[in-house]
Design an enzyme around this catalytic site. Structure first.
Site, mmCIF file in Angstrom:
data_model
loop_
_atom_site.group_PDB
_atom_site.id
_atom_site.type_symbol
_atom_site.label_atom_id
_atom_site.label_comp_id
_atom_site.label_asym_id
_atom_site.label_seq_id
_atom_site.Cartn_x
_atom_site.Cartn_y
_atom_site.Cartn_z
ATOM 1 N N GLU A 41 0.813 -1.221 0.079
ATOM 2 C CA GLU A 41 0.058 -0.048 -0.071
ATOM 3 C C GLU A 41 0.900 1.342 -0.152
ATOM 4 O O GLU A 41 1.991 1.421 0.787
ATOM 5 C CB GLU A 41 -0.862 0.031 1.256
ATOM 6 C CG GLU A 41 -1.991 1.244 1.292
ATOM 7 C CD GLU A 41 -2.554 1.228 2.390
ATOM 8 O OE1 GLU A 41 -2.425 0.781 3.692
ATOM 9 O OE2 GLU A 41 -3.623 2.104 2.573
ATOM 10 N N ARG A 266 5.114 -13.164 9.460
ATOM 11 C CA ARG A 266 5.996 -11.733 8.963
ATOM 12 C C ARG A 266 7.322 -11.975 9.990
ATOM 13 O O ARG A 266 7.403 -12.409 11.037
ATOM 14 C CB ARG A 266 5.422 -10.572 9.597
ATOM 15 C CG ARG A 266 4.729 -10.332 10.799
ATOM 16 C CD ARG A 266 4.613 -8.930 11.458
ATOM 17 N NE ARG A 266 4.464 -8.285 10.146
ATOM 18 C CZ ARG A 266 3.153 -7.753 9.839
ATOM 19 N NH1 ARG A 266 2.326 -7.872 10.599
ATOM 20 N NH2 ARG A 266 3.094 -6.799 9.067
ATOM 21 N N LYS A 276 4.221 -0.061 10.904
ATOM 22 C CA LYS A 276 4.301 1.237 10.076
ATOM 23 C C LYS A 276 3.938 2.534 11.064
ATOM 24 O O LYS A 276 4.691 3.544 11.073
ATOM 25 C CB LYS A 276 3.229 1.143 8.804
ATOM 26 C CG LYS A 276 3.978 0.702 7.729
ATOM 27 C CD LYS A 276 2.881 0.982 6.476
ATOM 28 C CE LYS A 276 3.259 0.363 5.363
ATOM 29 N NZ LYS A 276 2.291 0.127 4.338
#
Length: 564
Positions: A41, A266, A276
Site C-alpha cells: 500500500e 512476518r 508502520k
RNA sequence: UGACCUGUGGUGUAACUGGCAACACGUCUGACUCUGGAUCAGAAGAGUUCAGGUUCGACCCCUGACAGGUCAACCA
C-alpha cells in the site's frame, strides 16, 4: 539452501510455500505457471519485513521461472500518496528485483471491480446498507456473540442496483451508504459477517483523480486483483489468514479464476520495531532524523547505513519461511552484512579517538609513502600509498600505561607494529600535570622494519592502525548503535510504551582522522576502517567535509575478553 | 469461555512425509595471522510444550490439555 528446482531434483528442506508450489507444478496446476505479486500500500516506506516479502515473492518467481508483479494496493485515497510509490519502487529495484513492465495498481481495476459488484448484487449476494459506521459496529456482534442482520439486508435487486449506481454518481455523502456482501451475520469468522465492499469517500485519488467517489475495501479488491492478474500464489502475512474464507468467497461467487492465498509469519527483528505506525511515530516526533535515518529498519535506512542489497537478500533467504511467530536476532542480520562487506570493502585506516605519538628518532620533516593493500580478500582491488611522518595518531584504546596481561598493544617498553609501516617501541608517556591524562606518547622506530617486518625476524604481538598527523583528514563519523535497549520494545511494561526503551546512545557523532586516500575516492564504495568496522560515506558528505556512517563494527574478541 | 493458526537447543529453520534430531547464527575452546578482522579445527547446548493413544517403532498420525498468536476499522 541450494536451488535445485531447475534441474528437477527433489529438494530437501524447502519451506512450505515452495513445497506447495512444487506440488502444484507436479500436478500440472495452472498449466505449470507460477505468478506471484508484491502488493504494497503506498502509504509508508518499506522496511526489512517487506524486504523478506519482496525476496519471497520475486525470489519464488525467479526460482520457478515465473513472474512477479508489482501491484500498489491503492484503494484508500485519503491515506495514500505518490511520494510512497516512488520510494517503494526505488527500494525494490535497489534490492535487485525487476517487475519489468508489470507495474499495476488496484485502482487500474476499479471499473472491473464495479462490474463484479454488479454481478454480486444481481445474484442477491450484495446489498446497499444505510447503517452508520457506529450502527454497523454495534450490530456486528463479537467473536462469541453473533451479529444482527441489517434492516437493509433484504432490499430488492432493483433497489440495490439503483442505489449502488447513485452511490457511484455521487448522490450521497461520505459514510452515508455502503455496499455490503450478504454472507452470514452469525459466522464465527467476523470477516464473513456481511463485510463492507464499497464505501463512499469523496476524495481525490492519486491516480484516478475524481473519477470515483466509491472505493473498494481491501478484502473486496485484493483477491479480484489477484484474479485479474492471473496470480497463481498470493503470498501474504499471517494476519490475513482469517480473511481467506472471504477471499475465496468473492472469487467463487463472482465466478472468476481462483488464485491461492498462502500466509506466512512476518519477520520480526529484536531491538527494533517494525510496525508502520510506530516507525511513523519515530519520524514524526523526531526521535530519528527521517525515514532513512540509518538507525531505522527501513530499507532506505539500511541503505544509508551501508547495508548491501546482497546482504539483505541473503538474510531473507537464511531466516526461512514458516508460520510460527519469530523474533530474529539482529546478530544474524549483522553476520550477513559482515560476510558480504568482508569480501567487498576497501580497507583504510582511520583513527576515531586520537592519541598523539611522536617518533623521536624519525627525522624531522621527513615523510614517505608506504604501500598498503586495499583488500586482502580481493587481490584485484590493488594497492594504495599511505603517507607516514614523525607525528602520528593512534587509537587511544591502543595504548595503556599499565596494561593487563594479554594486552598486545602499545605500552611503555613494549614494541608493536604500525600497520604497513614500522615497529615502534614506547619510551615515554607525557601527561597533563593537572588532570593526569595522557596527552602524548613518545616512541622510537626501527628503520629496518619498514613495511612491517624486521629483517632479524623478531615478532611483535600487536599490530595497530595509525594515521599521519600531518596528512590525515578530519572527518565527521557517526557511530550508530541499536535504536532500542530492550529486545522486544513492543512488549512494554505497565504505563510505558516502546519509546520508553529508546537507546539514548543510538547515535554518537565524533570527529576522527582518516587517511587522505578517502578525500578523492569512490563515494559509493564500502570501506573498512581496519580493526574498527565497516563504514560508508553519508549523503551529507560535501567537498569541504567528509561524513561517515559506521555500518557495523568488526567483531572484537579483545573487547569480549576485556569485558570479563 | 467463539473461530482460525502455531508450539523442535539461547535464536531462526530442517528432519527424504513413521526409523531414536540436522544446519545456520550466537556462545565457549584452540590454531593461524602485518586487521585481537578473516580463515581453520573443535566443544557445549534440545530428546521435539505436556498427558494419553495407535504402532515393532512417532517431532511426524489420533485424542485431550496447556501456552502463544490472529480476528469484532466504512485501514491494508
Amino acid at each position: 539452501m541450494e536451488n535445485t528446482a531447475k534441474d528437477g531434483k527433489i529438494e530437501k528442506g524447502i519451506h512450505f510455500i515452495h513445497q506447495i508450489i512444487e506440488d502444484d507444478l507436479k500436478n500440472g496446476k495452472n498449466e505449470k505457471r507460477i505468478h506471484t505479486r508484491f502488493p504494497p500500500e503506498p502509504n509508508g516506506y518499506l522496511h526489512i519485513g517487506h524486504a523478506k516479502s519482496i525476496c519471497l515473492n520475486f525470489g519464488t518467481a525467479e526460482k520457478y521461472n515465473g513472474l512477479c508483479n508489482l501491484r500498489f494496493d491503492d484503494t484508500n485515497p485519503v491515506k495514500e500518496d505518490v511520494e510512497y510509490v516512488d520510494s517503494i519502487k526505488e527500494d525494490i529495484q535497489w534490492l535487485g528485483f525487476s517487475w519489468d513492465n508489470r507495474e499495476y495498481y488496484a485502482s487500474d481495476y476499479f471499473g472491473k471491480l464495479y462490474e463484479y459488484a454488479l454481478i454480486l448484487i444481481k445474484k442477491g449476494k450484495a446489498y446497499v446498507c444505510d447503517m452508520t459506521a457506529e450502527e454497523m459496529s454495534n450490530s456486528r456482534g463479537t467473536p462469541t456473540v453473533p451479529g444482527k442482520e441489517s434492516h437493509w439486508r433484504n432490499r430488492s435487486v432493483e433497489e440495490n442496483l439503483d442505489l449502488f449506481e447513485r452511490m457511484r454518481m455521487g448522490e450521497f455523502k461520505d459514510g452515508e451508504k455502503t455496499l455490503r456482501a450478504k454472507i452470514d451475520m452469525a459466522s464465527p469468522n467476523m470477516h464473513m459477517r456481511d463485510p463492507v465492499m464499497y464505501r463512499i469517500i469523496n476524495a481525490r485519488h492519486h491516480r484516478t483523480g475524481d473519477k470515483w467517489c466509491i472505493y473498494p475495501m481491501y478484502d473486496y479488491a485484493h483477491g479480484q486483483s489477484d484474479s485479474v492478474e492471473s496470480i497463481t500464489h498470493s503470498i501474504c502475512t499471517l494476519e490475513f489468514e482469517v480473511h481467506r474464507p472471504l477471499y475465496d468467497w468473492f472469487i467463487k461467487e463472482i465466478g472468476i479464476y481462483a488464485p491461492r492465498q498462502i500466509e506466512f509469519a512476518r519477520l520480526n527483528l529484536n531491538y527494533t520495531v517494525m510496525s508502520k505506525r510506530k516507525l511513523l511515530e519515530l519520524v514524526k516526533e523526531k526521535y530519528v532524523n527521517g525515514w532513512d535515518d540509518p538507525r531505522m529498519p527501513t530499507i532506505c535506512g539500511l541503505r544509508r547505513r551501508g547495508y548491501t542489497p546482497e546482504s539483505i537478500r541473503n538474510f531473507a533467504d537464511i531466516v526461512g519461511v514458516a508460520k510460527r511467530d519469530n523474533a530474529i536476532d539482529v546478530a544474524l542480520l549483522e553476520h550477513c552484512l559482515r560476510e558480504d562487506l568482508n569480501k567487498k570493502a576497501i580497507r583504510v585506516m582511520g583513527v576515531l579517538n586520537p592519541l598523539k605519538v611522536v617518533i623521536d628518532n624519525y627525522p624531522e620533516g621527513k615523510d614517505e609513502l608506504l604501500d598498503a593493500i586495499n583488500n586482502p580478500e580481493d587481490e584485484s582491488a590493488g594497492k594504495r600509498k599511505v603517507p607516514f611522518s614523525k607525528v602520528i595518531y593512534i587509537e587511544k584504546d591502543d595504548f595503556m600505561e599499565n596494561p593487563p596481561k594479554k594486552y598486545f598493544r602499545l605500552s611503555p617498553g613494549n614494541e608493536v607494529r604500525l600497520r604497513y609501516a614500522y615497529f615502534i617501541r614506547c619510551t615515554q608517556v607525557v601527561k597533563d600535570e593537572k588532570t593526569d591524562d595522557i596527552i602524548e606518547v613518545h616512541c622510537t622506530y626501527d628503520p629496518a622494519s619498514k613495511g612491517g617486518n624486521s629483517p632479524d625476524g623478531r615478532k611483535v604481538q600487536g599490530t595497530i592502525h595509525w594515521v599521519s598527523a600531518e596528512y590525515a583528514v578530519k572527518a565527521e563519523v557517526r557511530l550508530y548503535d541499536r535504536l532500542f535497549i530492550k529486545e522486544n520494545p513492543d512488549d512494554s511494561e505497565e504505563g510505558k510504551d516502546f519509546k520508553d526503551y529508546l537507546n539514548p546512545d543510538s547515535l554518537r557523532i565524533i570527529t576522527g582522522y582518516v587517511e587522505p586516500f578517502l578525500k578523492n575516492t569512490d563515494r559509493d564504495m564500502k570501506y573498512q576502517f581496519e580493526r574498527i568496522g565497516y563504514f560508508c560515506f553519508d549523503k551529507d558528505t560535501s567537498p569541504e567535509k567528509l561524513v561517515f556512517n559506521r555500518t557495523v563494527t568488526l567483531k572484537d574478541s579483545w573487547a569480549k575478553m576485556a569485558a570479563k
